[in-house]
Enzyme design. Structure first.
Site: not given
Ligand code: AMP
Length: 291
Positions: A151, A189, A157, A41, A36
């Site tokens: 991120g 997000s 995390q 990302h 997503a």
């Molecule tokens: P997720 O798919 O939500 O598990 O996130 C995957 C990676 O993308 C993780 O390292 C998150 O911290 C990073 N991430 C998600 N949203 C953001 C954002 N708004 N800014 C920077 N990194 C992000």
């Protein structure tokens, strides 16, 4: 010209491609995600490209990190769209394994970093960080990248993963990438798609309350009062529950309740709570000027 994205589903194929690149002297980066994908990302992909010649992304919605009453079944999934975004961003490989590839019958090992996983989101989401630590340790071992990018959106995390990599002597450099926000300030997000237009407006209270708390703290208002004001503002604007508003030191995540503007140690504001059924998190450094 958009280069085709190689999609691999097995650990064997992932290792084979990574070994080929490394044998050719190319540095390899990994960007783990749950799909997503959004600009947040994609900023991690750009960051990875600055550190390595080859960039691999992974998409795996990890059941281990979802609580029983959380949104595992409705978590947004669209691999074709994600693959197109990754290809357009110049990512070379997508690792999109099946559940059985990651957790075969009989899987029993857990990785935990309790000191870092307990506070903040660990309180509201028991077991969540154990699930994250387990899957990230596995991904880093199976991909053995030179660097992996995470991120700062998920700062707790990121802190836990840095500790895990150090403690387990994993040979990967961990890079933290800045949090990416929408134009109005809401942290991007994958879960924002759950928000109705009204909830989306209410959600803005989270970055706004943290920004307000940040200004108060920099003006010398005591920590307890600034945090309490922010928490009350979130409640007043529809957050229910407010899970936490806290100030912590960045390296250890220890509480920074006696912080003052002259404290040289990097500190960060953290906030989390729910709007309707959607849980949102955010954080802000006390050091950098907010845009
Ligand atoms: P997720 O798919 O939500 O598990 O996130 C995957 C990676 O993308 C993780 O390292 C998150 O911290 C990073 N991430 C998600 N949203 C953001 C954002 N708004 N800014 C920077 N990194 C992000």
């Amino acid at each position: 010209m958009i280069k085709p994205l190689q999609i691999v589903r097995t650990i064997a194929d992932l290792r084979c491609q990574r070994a080929e690149w490394q044998a050719a002297g190319e540095r390899v980066a990994l960007v783990p995600t749950m799909g997503a994908l959004h600009q947040g990302h994609l900023s991690l992909i750009a960051c990875a490209q600055a550190h390595a010649q080859r960039v691999m992304a992974s998409i795996f919605v990890n059941p281990l990190q979802f609580g029983v009453h959380e949104d595992l079944s409705r978590y947004p999934r669209d691999e074709a769209r994600d693959a197109a975004l990754l290809a357009a961003a110049g990512c070379h490989l997508l690792f999109a394994p099946t559940l059985a590839e990651i957790y075969p019958q009989g899987f029993a090992t857990q990785v935990m970093v309790p000191t870092i996983a307990s506070p903040l989101c660990g309180t509201a989401r028991p077991g969540h960080f154990d699930g994250v630590a387990t899957v990230v340790a596995k991904l880093l071992i199976m991909a053995t990248p030179d660097v992996a990018v995470f991120g700062e959106k998920d700062f707790q995390q990121l802190t836990m993963i840095r500790r895990l990599v150090q403690d387990l002597n994993l040979p990967t450099q961990i890079i933290g990438a800045p949090l990416v926000r929408d134009a109005d300030g809401l942290a991007l997000s994958s879960r924002n798609v759950y928000l109705s237009p009204e909830e989306r407006r209410q959600a803005l209270a989270l970055p706004q309350s943290l920004t307000q708390a940040r200004h108060q703290l920099l003006a010398g208002i005591p920590v307890a009062r600034a945090l309490d004001d922010a928490s009350k503002a979130l409640s007043a604007r529809g957050f229910d529950p407010v899970d936490y508003v806290e100030l912590r030191y960045e390296d250890s995540l220890a509480p920074a309740n006696d912080w003052t503007p002259t404290d040289p140690r990097p500190a960060r504001l953290f906030g989390a709570g729910s709007i309707g059924k959607t849980r949102l998190i955010d954080n802000m450094s006390m050091g950098q000027a907010m845009k």
